[in-house]
Design a protein around this motif. Sequence first.
Motif, mmCIF file in Angstrom:
data_model
loop_
_atom_site.group_PDB
_atom_site.id
_atom_site.type_symbol
_atom_site.label_atom_id
_atom_site.label_comp_id
_atom_site.label_asym_id
_atom_site.label_seq_id
_atom_site.Cartn_x
_atom_site.Cartn_y
_atom_site.Cartn_z
ATOM 1 N N THR A 100 1.487 -3.621 8.733
ATOM 2 C CA THR A 100 1.441 -3.041 7.387
ATOM 3 C C THR A 100 0.111 -3.334 6.713
ATOM 4 O O THR A 100 -0.475 -2.462 6.060
ATOM 5 C CB THR A 100 2.618 -3.575 6.540
ATOM 6 N N ASN A 101 -0.384 -4.559 6.889
ATOM 7 C CA ASN A 101 -1.641 -4.960 6.259
ATOM 8 C C ASN A 101 -2.825 -4.147 6.766
ATOM 9 O O ASN A 101 -3.735 -3.834 6.009
ATOM 10 C CB ASN A 101 -1.884 -6.454 6.511
ATOM 11 N N PHE A 102 -2.818 -3.789 8.043
ATOM 12 C CA PHE A 102 -3.959 -3.099 8.627
ATOM 13 C C PHE A 102 -3.748 -1.593 8.786
ATOM 14 O O PHE A 102 -4.581 -0.910 9.375
ATOM 15 C CB PHE A 102 -4.340 -3.737 9.963
ATOM 16 N N SER A 103 -2.657 -1.072 8.254
ATOM 17 C CA SER A 103 -2.395 0.365 8.305
ATOM 18 C C SER A 103 -2.920 1.040 7.052
ATOM 19 O O SER A 103 -2.920 0.454 5.971
ATOM 20 C CB SER A 103 -0.892 0.631 8.430
ATOM 21 N N THR A 104 -3.337 2.281 7.200
ATOM 22 C CA THR A 104 -3.802 3.032 6.033
ATOM 23 C C THR A 104 -2.641 3.677 5.289
ATOM 24 O O THR A 104 -2.782 4.040 4.129
ATOM 25 C CB THR A 104 -4.805 4.120 6.457
#
Length: 151
Positions: free
Chosen positions: A84-88
Amino acid sequence: MTDAHPTIDDPELGSFTRATSELTDGSVLTHDWFVGTVSVAGTDLDLMLEGTTVDEVTPLLPRLREVVARLDVLRRLATDAVVTNFSTGEPEPHELDDAFADLALETIEASPDGTVVLHLTDTCGEHFPEGYWPAAHLGVDDTVDQVTVES
């Protein structure tokens, strides 16, 4: 171990010793944590207790025991948080499942403030460059407060 670096024996988590590293010149560097290993579901996990004395780290053992007992849930929370943190955008369910399969828990680090860091390893080498790994920082209530990339 000498009296300067006693061992801590925990009936559930095993033995902990003060962490040291031997340098190329033969000198020994003593770190500010104790280390141990526990086997969970056939996998050995490194454990770290932040502190320099037995009196500092012994109070961390109950928190660490709780985390190890709940790893099935906490590991999923951690991998979902990394994705989630690294998804756009909102991650797809298969992306969360892939991360859960690919990001293996390697180290659990407990701090005196009750926070715990779950250090993960990219087992397939497709998510993070070599030498870097994601870490999920859990608050005292086991929510993921922060995701970092460490090296």
